[in-house]
Design a protein around this motif. Structure first.
Motif, PDB file in Angstrom:
ATOM      1  N   PHE B 250       0.676  -1.183   0.006  1.00 61.32           N
ATOM      2  CA  PHE B 250       0.026   0.020  -0.136  1.00 61.32           C
ATOM      3  C   PHE B 250       0.866   1.307  -0.259  1.00 61.32           C
ATOM      4  CE2 PHE B 250      -3.147  -2.500   2.714  1.00 61.32           C
ATOM      5  CZ  PHE B 250      -3.644  -3.380   1.320  1.00 61.32           C
ATOM      6  N   GLU B 251       2.115   1.176   0.362  1.00 63.05           N
ATOM      7  CA  GLU B 251       2.793   2.375   0.629  1.00 63.05           C
ATOM      8  C   GLU B 251       3.482   2.753  -0.683  1.00 63.05           C
ATOM      9  OE1 GLU B 251       4.137   3.830   3.443  1.00 63.05           O
ATOM     10  OE2 GLU B 251       3.247   2.581   4.767  1.00 63.05           O
ATOM     11  N   PRO B 252       3.715   4.020  -0.887  1.00 63.03           N
ATOM     12  CA  PRO B 252       4.194   4.589  -2.154  1.00 63.03           C
ATOM     13  C   PRO B 252       5.842   4.072  -2.422  1.00 63.03           C
ATOM     14  CG  PRO B 252       3.447   6.513  -0.539  1.00 63.03           C
ATOM     15  CD  PRO B 252       3.331   5.208   0.219  1.00 63.03           C
ATOM     16  N   GLY B 253       6.034   4.207  -3.649  1.00 69.06           N
ATOM     17  CA  GLY B 253       7.302   3.732  -3.820  1.00 69.06           C
ATOM     18  C   GLY B 253       7.830   4.557  -5.178  1.00 69.06           C
ATOM     19  N   ASP B 254       8.879   4.010  -5.682  1.00 68.05           N
ATOM     20  CA  ASP B 254       9.154   4.647  -7.117  1.00 68.05           C
ATOM     21  C   ASP B 254       9.941   3.585  -7.991  1.00 68.05           C
ATOM     22  OD1 ASP B 254       9.386   6.656  -9.049  1.00 68.05           O
ATOM     23  OD2 ASP B 254      10.409   7.967  -7.659  1.00 68.05           O
ATOM     24  N   SER B 255      10.091   3.856  -9.174  1.00 65.48           N
ATOM     25  CA  SER B 255      10.666   2.926  -9.923  1.00 65.48           C
ATOM     26  C   SER B 255      11.963   3.405 -10.943  1.00 65.48           C
ATOM     27  CB  SER B 255       9.697   2.092 -11.151  1.00 65.48           C
ATOM     28  OG  SER B 255       9.408   2.861 -12.106  1.00 65.48           O
ATOM     29  N   LEU B 256      12.600   2.783 -11.437  1.00 67.56           N
ATOM     30  CA  LEU B 256      13.757   3.379 -12.177  1.00 67.56           C
ATOM     31  C   LEU B 256      13.278   4.126 -13.243  1.00 67.56           C
ATOM     32  CD1 LEU B 256      16.034  -0.064 -12.634  1.00 67.56           C
ATOM     33  CD2 LEU B 256      16.536   2.051 -11.286  1.00 67.56           C
ATOM     34  N   ALA B 257      12.441   3.728 -14.159  1.00 66.86           N
ATOM     35  CA  ALA B 257      11.897   4.642 -15.351  1.00 66.86           C
ATOM     36  C   ALA B 257      11.308   5.884 -14.877  1.00 66.86           C
ATOM     37  CB  ALA B 257      11.113   3.733 -16.177  1.00 66.86           C
ATOM     38  N   SER B 258      10.308   5.605 -13.731  1.00 69.71           N
ATOM     39  CA  SER B 258       9.549   6.722 -13.237  1.00 69.71           C
ATOM     40  C   SER B 258      10.481   7.877 -12.578  1.00 69.71           C
ATOM     41  CB  SER B 258       8.484   6.031 -12.300  1.00 69.71           C
ATOM     42  OG  SER B 258       8.195   7.033 -11.159  1.00 69.71           O
ATOM     43  N   VAL B 259      11.513   7.297 -11.999  1.00 74.58           N
ATOM     44  CA  VAL B 259      12.351   8.554 -11.460  1.00 74.58           C
ATOM     45  C   VAL B 259      13.324   9.456 -12.390  1.00 74.58           C
ATOM     46  CG1 VAL B 259      14.705   7.281 -10.990  1.00 74.58           C
ATOM     47  CG2 VAL B 259      13.941   9.018  -9.391  1.00 74.58           C
ATOM     48  N   LEU B 260      13.248   8.697 -13.516  1.00 75.17           N
ATOM     49  CA  LEU B 260      14.111   9.408 -14.668  1.00 75.17           C
ATOM     50  C   LEU B 260      12.924  10.344 -15.281  1.00 75.17           C
ATOM     51  CD1 LEU B 260      15.847   6.706 -16.928  1.00 75.17           C
ATOM     52  CD2 LEU B 260      16.741   8.872 -15.551  1.00 75.17           C
ATOM     53  N   ALA B 261      11.684   9.848 -15.655  1.00 77.57           N
ATOM     54  CA  ALA B 261      10.694  11.017 -16.145  1.00 77.57           C
ATOM     55  C   ALA B 261      10.557  11.807 -15.127  1.00 77.57           C
ATOM     56  CB  ALA B 261       9.678   9.911 -16.213  1.00 77.57           C
ATOM     57  N   ASN B 262      10.565  11.763 -13.841  1.00 78.64           N
ATOM     58  CA  ASN B 262      10.016  12.729 -12.776  1.00 78.64           C
ATOM     59  C   ASN B 262      11.409  13.768 -12.613  1.00 78.64           C
ATOM     60  OD1 ASN B 262       7.762  13.109 -11.730  1.00 78.64           O
ATOM     61  ND2 ASN B 262       7.985  11.024 -10.697  1.00 78.64           N
ATOM     62  N   GLN B 263      12.580  13.404 -12.629  1.00 79.65           N
ATOM     63  CA  GLN B 263      13.416  14.176 -11.910  1.00 79.65           C
ATOM     64  C   GLN B 263      14.486  14.769 -12.915  1.00 79.65           C
ATOM     65  OE1 GLN B 263      14.980  12.554  -8.439  1.00 79.65           O
ATOM     66  NE2 GLN B 263      13.081  12.195  -7.436  1.00 79.65           N
ATOM     67  N   PHE B 264      14.619  14.281 -14.116  1.00 76.07           N
ATOM     68  CA  PHE B 264      15.693  14.626 -15.087  1.00 76.07           C
ATOM     69  C   PHE B 264      15.615  16.123 -15.198  1.00 76.07           C
ATOM     70  CE2 PHE B 264      18.711  13.859 -18.395  1.00 76.07           C
ATOM     71  CZ  PHE B 264      19.348  12.722 -18.163  1.00 76.07           C
ATOM     72  N   LEU B 265      14.628  16.761 -15.620  1.00 81.02           N
ATOM     73  CA  LEU B 265      14.581  18.071 -15.665  1.00 81.02           C
ATOM     74  C   LEU B 265      14.857  18.957 -14.651  1.00 81.02           C
ATOM     75  CD1 LEU B 265      11.562  18.342 -18.142  1.00 81.02           C
ATOM     76  CD2 LEU B 265      13.923  18.547 -18.756  1.00 81.02           C
ATOM     77  N   GLU B 266      14.754  18.499 -13.363  1.00 83.57           N
ATOM     78  CA  GLU B 266      15.098  19.368 -12.170  1.00 83.57           C
ATOM     79  C   GLU B 266      16.415  19.142 -11.475  1.00 83.57           C
ATOM     80  OE1 GLU B 266      12.324  17.364  -8.830  1.00 83.57           O
ATOM     81  OE2 GLU B 266      11.245  17.974 -10.665  1.00 83.57           O
ATOM     82  N   ALA B 267      17.251  18.047 -12.120  1.00 81.88           N
ATOM     83  CA  ALA B 267      18.433  17.737 -11.661  1.00 81.88           C
ATOM     84  C   ALA B 267      19.342  19.046 -11.653  1.00 81.88           C
ATOM     85  CB  ALA B 267      19.254  16.654 -12.261  1.00 81.88           C
ATOM     86  N   SER B 268      19.946  19.544 -10.581  1.00 79.06           N
ATOM     87  CA  SER B 268      20.383  20.984 -10.366  1.00 79.06           C
ATOM     88  C   SER B 268      21.996  20.750 -10.222  1.00 79.06           C
ATOM     89  CB  SER B 268      19.869  21.671  -9.053  1.00 79.06           C
ATOM     90  OG  SER B 268      19.905  20.977  -7.971  1.00 79.06           O
ATOM     91  N   THR B 269      22.551  19.730  -9.610  1.00 76.18           N
ATOM     92  CA  THR B 269      23.881  19.671  -9.629  1.00 76.18           C
ATOM     93  C   THR B 269      24.473  18.576 -10.659  1.00 76.18           C
ATOM     94  OG1 THR B 269      23.899  17.748  -8.101  1.00 76.18           O
ATOM     95  CG2 THR B 269      23.720  19.965  -7.356  1.00 76.18           C
ATOM     96  N   HIS B 270      25.748  18.492 -10.959  1.00 68.61           N
ATOM     97  CA  HIS B 270      26.541  17.460 -11.826  1.00 68.61           C
ATOM     98  C   HIS B 270      26.355  16.125 -11.419  1.00 68.61           C
ATOM     99  CE1 HIS B 270      27.974  20.096 -14.943  1.00 68.61           C
ATOM    100  NE2 HIS B 270      28.649  20.927 -14.065  1.00 68.61           N
ATOM    101  N   LEU B 271      26.370  15.975 -10.104  1.00 68.31           N
ATOM    102  CA  LEU B 271      26.345  14.751  -9.212  1.00 68.31           C
ATOM    103  C   LEU B 271      24.842  14.072  -9.606  1.00 68.31           C
ATOM    104  CD1 LEU B 271      28.361  12.705  -8.092  1.00 68.31           C
ATOM    105  CD2 LEU B 271      27.632  13.420  -5.948  1.00 68.31           C
ATOM    106  N   TYR B 272      24.087  15.007  -9.313  1.00 65.08           N
ATOM    107  CA  TYR B 272      22.621  14.444  -9.331  1.00 65.08           C
ATOM    108  C   TYR B 272      22.313  14.029 -10.753  1.00 65.08           C
ATOM    109  CZ  TYR B 272      17.520  15.252  -8.339  1.00 65.08           C
ATOM    110  OH  TYR B 272      16.041  15.146  -8.351  1.00 65.08           O
ATOM    111  N   LEU B 273      22.648  14.911 -11.706  1.00 65.91           N
ATOM    112  CA  LEU B 273      22.429  14.360 -13.071  1.00 65.91           C
ATOM    113  C   LEU B 273      23.063  13.168 -13.462  1.00 65.91           C
ATOM    114  CD1 LEU B 273      21.013  15.604 -15.541  1.00 65.91           C
ATOM    115  CD2 LEU B 273      23.075  16.763 -16.476  1.00 65.91           C
ATOM    116  N   SER B 274      24.265  13.106 -13.103  1.00 63.80           N
ATOM    117  CA  SER B 274      25.179  11.891 -13.127  1.00 63.80           C
ATOM    118  C   SER B 274      24.598  10.661 -12.700  1.00 63.80           C
ATOM    119  CB  SER B 274      26.592  12.118 -12.615  1.00 63.80           C
ATOM    120  OG  SER B 274      27.333  10.776 -13.085  1.00 63.80           O
TER     121      SER B 274
END
Lengths: 250, 308
Positions: B250-274
């Motif tokens: 019942f708990e929320p989670g996340d998946s590999l593909a989903s986190v890419l779709a969600n966070q790629f545009l907001e990655a603010s640092t080089h390490l985050y993007l990497s």
């Protein structure tokens, strides 16, 4: 075990197309009745009506009645009918994912028999009857594809015999086999008739003459003539029988 | 002369085709190398702890991918189980028990289902499935099966179960369509053999139809599973987007593909993007490994059964 099979005015249809026209005949117990005739004469459809397999094809239906031991097969549950009337098909069709043993045991298990010693006993007996036992007794738990086609066909005969039917139908059982395997099946039919009522469809006239006690000729969905092979092959009453036997058509 | 010209045109044509093939391979290599170079910073920074790390918190520069791996596998597995049971069952119904007229209608509907874009499935999940799960489905599961840890936890609506159900629904049309073709191809004489022994239709399915087509069905199921692993949009809408690992479905989670779709545009640092690049790389490797493994499995099983 064997009981005579009586067919009264049997007609069969696929959709609107009529395949059989008012066929009436008796297949006596402990005798071999051969059905001959050209392709498309309705031989297979006729025997498929005897174990009620015809009606499992979409849009197929039949009229008339089939009696086994004074019981109308069309008033029984078809599942019961098929346990009384066994069938062997043109091409060997053993269950490919099962072993030799499990192929023969399949019908017993369908009948709810769980006792292991009864099952092995019956499997051995059936394989003996189909004269396959000596060839497979050391490879009972091997896959069926290791068998030759001739052996596979005898395995299918054993599979049909295991549930001890009264009637055994063989629909051109040797038509896809080599001559030697074909001869073996023929010998087998001779041996089995003391136990069963046998109906053998064949397009091989010599074979029909050799093994039959009674022969029936089908042409275009009609039963043209029936009689002992001696009569039918030497003194045909119907002109069409004579034409067929002398190769004028078919 | 004429012959010569023909010969030349053959060579030109074959040469062009060869070039296309080489380009395709190059494209694959370029893609992999870009993924690797993009994720290099993250690979050198975290080593294998990237895969085992349980915390994903860009604000604290903590990047662990395990929650995404977990969410991906759990949601896909739920989808797999659901779609296999329902899909193969439906295919059996359609091929063995169906009336021809209804089978035709069902086929048209199923083909239409397969054509629906995944974002539509996701939106339906968000607006219909999730509220239903929150108000009816999950409370029911909790009261009935609460003893099992999977069904015991706080109820949100969005979560692993919602994602798994959506994936299952999305996998269904493929599994039904492929299974139906396979079941239709079971030779009639084998089926007749079972019926002639006095088998009922159900017994025939168990004795002949399923054993004969099981390898192909396994292939269809694995293929759908591979696609579920990489599904981004529909999952991201209903999974809850929370990088946590919890036993409760019942708990929320996340998946590999989903986190890419969600966070790629907001990655603010080089390490985050990497790190996101490395998530993509992991997804690629998982997908390829899975594809290869399923091919091997099908090959081995079919070799043993000599079917297909």
């Amino acid at each position: 075990m064997g009981k005579s099979l009586v067919v009264e005015s049997l007609s069969a249809f696929y959709g609107k197309q009529q395949i059989l026209y008012h066929v009436s005949m008796t297949m006596p117990e402990h005798q071999v009745t051969t059905i001959i005739g050209p392709s498309g004469a309705g031989k297979s459809t006729f025997v498929r009506c005897l174990n009620r397999l015809h009606e499992t094809t979409p849009n197929a239906r039949m009229e008339g009645s089939v009696w086994l031991d004074h019981q109308n097969l069309y008033e029984l549950d078809p599942i019961i009918v098929r346990r009384k009337v066994g069938m062997v098909f043109q091409a060997p069709n053993p269950f490919p994912t099962r072993t030799v043993f499990e192929n023969v045991a399949a019908g017993l298990r369908l009948n709810g028999i769980r006792n292991k010693s009864i099952i092995s006993e019956q499997v051995e007996k059936s394989l003996q009857l189909s004269s396959l036992w000596d060839e497979v007794k050391n490879s009972l738990h091997q896959p069926v594809w290791n068998l030759t086609r001739g052996q596979q066909q005898r395995l299918c005969i054993a599979r049909a015999l295991a549930i001890e039917p009264s009637v055994l139908i063989l629909d051109e059982p040797a038509s896809t086999l080599d001559p030697l395997s074909s001869l073996k099946i023929e010998e087998l039919v001779e041996e089995l008739k003391s136990h069963y009522t046998i109906v053998l469809v064949t397009h091989n006239l010599q074979q029909a003459a050799r093994v039959a006690d009674l022969t029936a000729l089908f042409l275009d969905g009609e039963l043209v003539e029936q009689g002992s092979p001696a009569e039918l092959f030497t003194r045909p009453k119907d002109k069409r029988t004579e034409d067929y036997l002398t190769g004028r058509f078919g | 002369m004429n012959n010569m010209r023909k010969h030349d045109s053959d060579r030109l044509f074959a040469g062009t085709l060869f070039l296309f093939a080489v380009l395709l391979i190059l494209l694959g290599l370029i893609m992999v190398s870009v993924m690797i170079s993009g994720s290099w910073k993250s690979i050198t920074a975290f080593d294998f702890s990237f895969l085992s790390g349980q915390i994903w918190n860009p604000l604290r520069h903590s990047y662990g991918a395990l929650p995404f791996l977990y969410g991906t596998f759990v949601s896909s597995l739920i989808g797999l189980i659901l779609s296999t049971v329902v899909g193969v069952g439906t295919a059996i119904l359609l091929t063995q028990f169906g009336h021809i007229k209804y089978v035709k209608i069902a086929t048209i509907l199923l083909d239409a289902l397969a054509a629906i874009p995944s974002v539509v499935y996701g939106l339906w999940g968000l607006f219909v499935l999730v509220p239903w799960l929150r108000n009816t489905g999950e409370p029911l599961l909790k009261t009935e099966l609460g003893a099992i840890p999977f069904f015991n936890g706080q109820i949100w609506g969005v979560g692993l179960l919602a994602a798994g159900l959506i994936l299952g629904i999305m996998m269904l049309p493929t599994i039904i369509t492929v299974s139906r073709k396979l079941l239709d191809n079971v030779p009639q004489d084998l089926q007749d053999g079972a019926i002639a022994l006095g088998a009922t239709r159900t017994e025939k399915v168990r004795m002949v139809v399923l054993p004969y087509s099981r390898v192909g069905i396994l292939g269809a199921v694995l293929l759908s599973f591979g696609r579920a692993l990489g599904e981004a949009i529909a999952v991201t809408l209903v999974i809850g987007n929370s990088p946590t690992i919890s036993t409760s479905l019942f708990e929320p989670g996340d998946s590999l593909a989903s986190v890419l779709a969600n966070q790629f545009l907001e990655a603010s640092t080089h390490l985050y993007l990497s790190s996101l690049y490395e998530i993509g790389l992991v997804l690629l490797i998982v997908a390829v490994l899975f594809h290869t493994a399923s091919k091997l499995l099908i090959w081995r099983v079919s070799g043993r059964a000599r079917i297909l």
